[in-house]
Design a protein around this motif. Structure first.
Motif, PDB file in Angstrom:
ATOM      1  N   HIS A   1      -8.090   8.102   5.621  1.00 50.87           N
ATOM      2  CA  HIS A   1      -8.552   7.493   4.368  1.00 50.87           C
ATOM      3  C   HIS A   1      -8.579   5.971   4.426  1.00 50.87           C
ATOM      4  O   HIS A   1      -8.939   5.325   3.446  1.00 50.87           O
ATOM      5  N   ILE A   2      -8.139   5.404   5.531  1.00 50.31           N
ATOM      6  CA  ILE A   2      -8.030   3.939   5.597  1.00 50.31           C
ATOM      7  C   ILE A   2      -8.849   3.398   6.765  1.00 50.31           C
ATOM      8  O   ILE A   2      -8.712   3.857   7.907  1.00 50.31           O
TER       9      ILE A   2
ATOM     10  N   TYR B   1     -10.642   6.115  -0.587  1.00 47.05           N
ATOM     11  CA  TYR B   1     -10.848   5.409   0.679  1.00 47.05           C
ATOM     12  C   TYR B   1     -10.415   3.961   0.479  1.00 47.05           C
ATOM     13  O   TYR B   1     -10.764   3.342  -0.538  1.00 47.05           O
TER      14      TYR B   1
ATOM     15  N   SER C   1       4.322  -3.091   3.589  1.00 46.73           N
ATOM     16  CA  SER C   1       3.898  -1.696   3.423  1.00 46.73           C
ATOM     17  C   SER C   1       4.307  -0.838   4.613  1.00 46.73           C
ATOM     18  O   SER C   1       4.115   0.387   4.593  1.00 46.73           O
TER      19      SER C   1
ATOM     20  N   ASP D   1      -4.564   7.824   9.835  1.00 45.35           N
ATOM     21  CA  ASP D   1      -4.893   7.902   8.410  1.00 45.35           C
ATOM     22  C   ASP D   1      -6.409   7.914   8.217  1.00 45.35           C
ATOM     23  O   ASP D   1      -7.073   6.887   8.381  1.00 45.35           O
TER      24      ASP D   1
ATOM     25  N   ILE E   1       2.898  -0.720   7.493  1.00 46.25           N
ATOM     26  CA  ILE E   1       1.718  -0.125   8.148  1.00 46.25           C
ATOM     27  C   ILE E   1       1.227  -0.974   9.318  1.00 46.25           C
ATOM     28  O   ILE E   1       0.165  -0.701   9.876  1.00 46.25           O
TER      29      ILE E   1
ATOM     30  N   VAL F   1       0.869  -1.176   0.000  1.00 49.79           N
ATOM     31  CA  VAL F   1       0.000   0.000   0.000  1.00 49.79           C
ATOM     32  C   VAL F   1       0.905   1.223   0.000  1.00 49.79           C
ATOM     33  O   VAL F   1       1.765   1.365   0.868  1.00 49.79           O
ATOM     34  N   ASP F   2       0.712   2.081  -0.990  1.00 50.65           N
ATOM     35  CA  ASP F   2       1.483   3.316  -1.091  1.00 50.65           C
ATOM     36  C   ASP F   2       0.596   4.442  -0.570  1.00 50.65           C
ATOM     37  O   ASP F   2      -0.253   4.969  -1.289  1.00 50.65           O
ATOM     38  N   ARG F   3       0.782   4.786   0.712  1.00 53.60           N
ATOM     39  CA  ARG F   3      -0.113   5.758   1.338  1.00 53.60           C
ATOM     40  C   ARG F   3       0.119   7.166   0.803  1.00 53.60           C
ATOM     41  O   ARG F   3      -0.783   7.994   0.816  1.00 53.60           O
ATOM     42  N   GLU F   4       1.335   7.431   0.336  1.00 51.75           N
ATOM     43  CA  GLU F   4       1.631   8.773  -0.181  1.00 51.75           C
ATOM     44  C   GLU F   4       0.829   9.043  -1.453  1.00 51.75           C
ATOM     45  O   GLU F   4       0.194  10.085  -1.605  1.00 51.75           O
TER      46      GLU F   4
ATOM     47  N   ARG G   1      -1.650   7.141  -2.404  1.00 53.24           N
ATOM     48  CA  ARG G   1      -2.954   6.488  -2.220  1.00 53.24           C
ATOM     49  C   ARG G   1      -3.218   5.467  -3.329  1.00 53.24           C
ATOM     50  O   ARG G   1      -4.227   5.513  -4.032  1.00 53.24           O
TER      51      ARG G   1
END
Lengths: 80, 380
Positions: free
Chosen positions: B283-284, B105, B260, B281, B262, B86-89, B91
């Motif tokens: 968005h998650i 999301y 990832s 976060d 996370i 998962v690339d949170r930067e 998204r």
């Protein structure tokens, strides 16, 4: 020694009837380096009894145990 | 541009979220305002509780498996692929092969996996029923068993916390039915100082174990297995000899979580216990076994969490605040043999009180095993 002033790794197991505080401690402790200090927060009376008993049997150190407002806070250090 | 919702994981939690959300925002999906995608590593959905029954030759793998696509609302797009990270930067979810799937999301519902390799000797010397292959191997071992010492050990953490008790009680009755109980010494071990983490369940189980002649060993955390000597050693210094070793393996979070960065050391994602959002976060969301929450890793947990996540996502996609809160609700049936069952229900505030086991509850459990597909469809 550095570990004497180490900030504990908090395990917030309040409201956990299953798996409960001791099981959460075991989950974290088995993956942590020897010397790691944990502080378990639990509202479960059984865990408050079990954690010191297990700590002694499994060869770890019970650092402290307090209770306030229905929350038990028990510090354990991994020793092996 | 459409708002992108991605559900990562095709188990019970991810599938319930996807289906409930699809129904709640179907109009927006039809209008092109929302796109809902599920990423599943497998093209098939598996109802894992049947593994317990497979071990006793009472269920077959095909009964617990359906094509994932057949379970999904038509508004959900399905990608069958492994997620690498998962690339949170950005998204994005990055799939094997490099394809990126963007999200506004993201629901992490990647689940857990049995990790018997974490206990030296266990893979060579033990059995388990937490995978299809393992359940079938145990079934064959049980059918070849003619008596001796059976030891059950429990790794931490593990999913389906009532399974150790269920397996033990079912095995006791199964051995009696085959005329092997007198030739069998059955030992149930447990990691903490009572017979189950739920104190009322432990209190109930204690006299039942005594009545059935099941030996118990508490404070037993399996440390290693010696397959040659046929012994299992606990971290507390106890060594138990066995002829048949059955383990509830310790579980781990999934590789994609670890890769990832996370999750914690075990691969569990830090999660707010009420909002079910990943800590730090917005968005998650995190569902089911994937969380680091101190609650049961069980299908019902994932189901009840999925209700909250789907409601909050639907709210936010429609301009709301998504303020529904998870209260820690868990409901588990407990098989107490081959013909009776009980159940427990609890949440963060209210402890469980097991009911008197009955044939009716056993049949309800068997009926639920058939009705599960309505749960995954987001109906039940």
């Amino acid at each position: 020694m550095a570990q004497e002033t180490q900030e504990p790794h908090v395990i917030d197991a309040r409201g956990s009837f299953c798996p409960g505080g001791l099981m959460e401690l075991i989950k974290e402790l088995r993956l942590a380096p020897v010397g790691t200090l944990f502080e378990v927060w639990s509202t479960d009376q059984g865990s408050a009894r079990d954690i010191p008993a297990w700590t002694q049997r499994a060869g770890h150190e019970l650092v402290s145990s307090t209770a306030a407002d229905g929350v038990y806070k028990i510090q354990v250090r991994r020793m092996r | 541009m459409a708002q992108e919702v991605v559900v990562l994981g095709g188990g019970v939690g991810g599938t319930v979220v996807a289906n409930q959300l699809a129904r709640a925002v179907a109009g927006q999906i039809d209008a092109g305002e929302v796109r809902l995608t599920q990423i599943s590593a497998s093209a098939h959905h598996v109802y894992q509780p049947l593994y317990l029954y497979m071990a006793f030759d009472q269920a077959n793998p095909a009964e617990g498996r359906r094509p994932q696509a057949s379970l999904l609302d038509p508004h959900v797009g399905l990608i069958t692929a492994s997620a690498e990270r998962v690339d949170r930067e950005q998204r994005d979810v990055v799939l094997a092969g490099g394809r990126r799937v963007h999200y506004d999301y993201l629901v992490l519902a990647t689940g857990s996996r049995p990790a018997p390799e974490q206990v030296p000797g266990l893979q060579e010397g033990g059995h388990w029923f937490y995978t299809e292959e393992g359940a079938l191997r145990l079934r064959d071992a049980l059918l070849a068993f003619t008596g001796g010492r059976v030891v059950l050990v429990v790794g931490v953490p593990h999913k389906c916390p009532v399974a150790p008790l269920e397996f033990t009680f079912m095995l006791d009755e199964w051995l009696r039915g085959r005329g092997l109980r007198d030739q069998t010494e059955l030992t149930y071990t447990y990691p903490i100082g009572r017979l189950h983490s739920l104190e009322p369940v432990a209190r109930w189980a204690e006299p039942v174990m005594a009545q059935r002649g099941i030996r118990t060993e508490t404070f037993f955390n399996v440390e290693r297995v010696d397959p040659q000597a046929r012994t299992v050693v606990g971290a507390e210094g106890t060594t138990l000899p066995y002829d048949l070793l059955v383990a509830i393996p310790p579980h781990s979070g999934q590789k994609v979580i670890l890769d990832s960065g996370i999750g914690d050391k075990g691969g569990w994602v830090p999660t707010d216990r009420h909002t079910l959002q990943m800590v730090g976060d917005d968005h998650i969301y995190v569902c089911g076994d994937t969380t680091n929450l101190p609650i049961s890793k069980a299908g019902s947990t994932a189901h009840f969490e999925a209700d909250v996540i789907a409601a909050n996502l639907a709210s936010r996609l429609q301009g709301g605040h998504g303020s529904a809160r998870y209260d820690g609700k868990v409901v588990c049936f407990i098989e107490t043999g081959l013909s009776k069952a009980t159940y427990v229900a609890f949440d963060y505030e209210n402890p469980p009180q097991p009911k008197e086991p009955s044939a009716l509850l056993h049949h309800m459990k068997l009926a639920y095993n058939r009705m599960y597909w309505l749960t995954s469809a987001g109906v039940l």
